[in-house]
Design an enzyme around this catalytic site. Sequence first.
Site, short mmCIF file in Angstrom:
data_model
loop_
_atom_site.label_atom_id
_atom_site.label_comp_id
_atom_site.label_asym_id
_atom_site.label_seq_id
_atom_site.Cartn_x
_atom_site.Cartn_y
_atom_site.Cartn_z
N PRO A 118 -6.20 36.11 14.21
CA PRO A 118 -6.13 37.51 13.77
C PRO A 118 -7.12 38.40 14.50
O PRO A 118 -8.20 37.97 14.90
CB PRO A 118 -6.46 37.43 12.27
CG PRO A 118 -6.26 36.00 11.89
CD PRO A 118 -6.58 35.21 13.12
N ASN A 140 -4.38 43.85 28.80
CA ASN A 140 -2.96 43.96 28.48
C ASN A 140 -2.52 45.43 28.47
O ASN A 140 -3.34 46.34 28.45
CB ASN A 140 -2.69 43.30 27.12
CG ASN A 140 -1.22 43.12 26.85
OD1 ASN A 140 -0.40 43.05 27.79
ND2 ASN A 140 -0.84 43.05 25.59
N SER A 178 -31.71 35.47 -15.61
CA SER A 178 -31.07 34.49 -14.70
C SER A 178 -29.58 34.81 -14.55
O SER A 178 -28.74 34.07 -15.05
CB SER A 178 -31.29 33.06 -15.20
OG SER A 178 -30.98 32.90 -16.56
#
Length: 621
Positions: free
Chosen positions: A101, A154, A530
């Site tokens: 990708p 390209n 926590s």
Amino acid sequence: MDMHPPGAVSQGLLRFLTCGSVDDGKSTLIGRLLFESRQIMEDTLATIEKDSRKHGTLGEEVDLALLVDGLEAERQQGITIDVAYRFFATPRRSFIVADTPGHEQYTRNMATGASNSDLAIILCDARKGVLTQTRRHTFICSLLGIRHVVLAVNKMDLVNWDEATFDRIVGDWATFAAGLGFQTLTPIPVSARFGDNVTERSGNAPWYRGPTLLQHLEAVDVEHEAAGKPFRFPVQWVNRPDLDFRGVAGTVASGRIAVGDGVVVAASGRQSRVARILGPDGDQQAAGAGEAVTICLADEVDVARGDVLAPLADRPEVADQLAAHVLWMDEEAMLPGRQYLARFGTTWTQASVTAIKHRVDVNTLEQQPAKRLELNEIAVCNLSLAGRVPLDAYADNRATGGFILVDRYTNRTAAAGMVQFALRRATNIHAEHFLVDKAARAALDHQKPLVLWFTGLSGSGKSTIAKLVEQALHADGRHTYSLDGDNLRGGLNRDLGFTDQDRVENIRRVGEVAKLFVDAGLIVLCSFISPFRAERRMVRELMQQGEFIEVFVDTPIEECIRRDPKGLYAKAMRGAIQNFTGVSSSYEPPEAPELRLDTVGRTPEQAAELVLAHVRGLIEG
């Protein structure tokens, strides 16, 4: 640096990938290679012709990109999402190509394709030039050990095959890639849509005198690299079908081994020599890189899955600390101090990032300071492992120098790592064993030591309940100690703030202190917000089975805001306090606590009695 293709022709298999920015034409280029090398069956071509009318982007033309974009979502969106592998062959060579990708969000997929490739074709749209993703993918290819790169400029047809445009793009890219360690950089002007310079030389670019793309792919020599490296044999399994046969099976990662050669089990240092090598057709005298074989040793040395066989005179490092490039692949940020699972070859161990040395800007390769890593970011980090593993620098050996980090809670692959070097630290430190141990201390106190870990939002009542529990246990004659968040932040943790990474380090330190108190035979009451499950689980795993009791003080945030004993919520909601749990920072409630306390409609004394009823039977010594 060689800007021209090697002249030697290799008959072996070439694994390569295409990468680059979005819409640069990666899938179209692979489709063109498959089409012009006559690798497409007639029924497949007929299907592509039909799908081109439905999903294609070229009007009445056949859209060759659809040969690779196999997922329906890819066809509908006109993008590549997953890594697509295709096989094709010419009379001179066989190929496995990975189409990866271009979108930044799928960088992890691109890295997966790169990790197994020998060469990369990096596409660049002639109209756009070198983009951020072009640089990102070039850098990742370098990190992942690819040493041969093609820059396929390209869509040259859309700039009228202008030589100056091509030269400018090649110059920009070559300047960026010059220091990345590539052996060959080969620029080729192409038009994937019309096939120019893909398999046949184009008359549209008489100024270009280099090879076509296929000619270069057929000629580039990559096979000698793994063969020329030191012998490495990661053991996949021990084959013992009966009492008369014992062999270690795996694939030769690099180098060469022959019957009679001396070898060492890297981690243990035990030595032997090769008595037999068995391949698919039986006994053979030698084996080289890429061959799957079973090796029988002359001696009954201890070898298991995860071990690495190596030559006596050229061994890998064996270390539990290392420096590495880390490519972060998870949506959840990487926080130093958090524990992950690391896989080195076939070995799994616990790992944590102890320091982020610097983050790398993929545009400039500049080194930047960082305290955490977000998705797709790359950094040089120091890591600490729970056990010693054999490893090489990734630049020397991809098989023994690469690793992955896995999130212990979600099991997602969180990062790819490339070892730079082992860190030689604390080699003169050894755990001291005392004459009086935890069991002896606990017996003297006539109690079972454990941790009562109170977690919940600020204002939930954790500290109040913990104080009442400790008071009652003390009245029972129990030896206790309380660790509270505010108290520790005034001393041991006074250097820490409230960012996610500082919260991780705060709980890591608290856990180590709690472990020491448990070792002293005490009942430890810990009251901390926590907020992250990963760190609470980390503290749990520091203790022995049954020594960690998680008490979730489950008070809704609305009730905490109503109480607001310290006025903190009011300040957080008007922006005076940053990174406040429940307002601007998340809280991950326990999923399976030993005890859940609903404090709405219940007094602290009633909640404390529930805790005492749960633990009194557990702590009898």
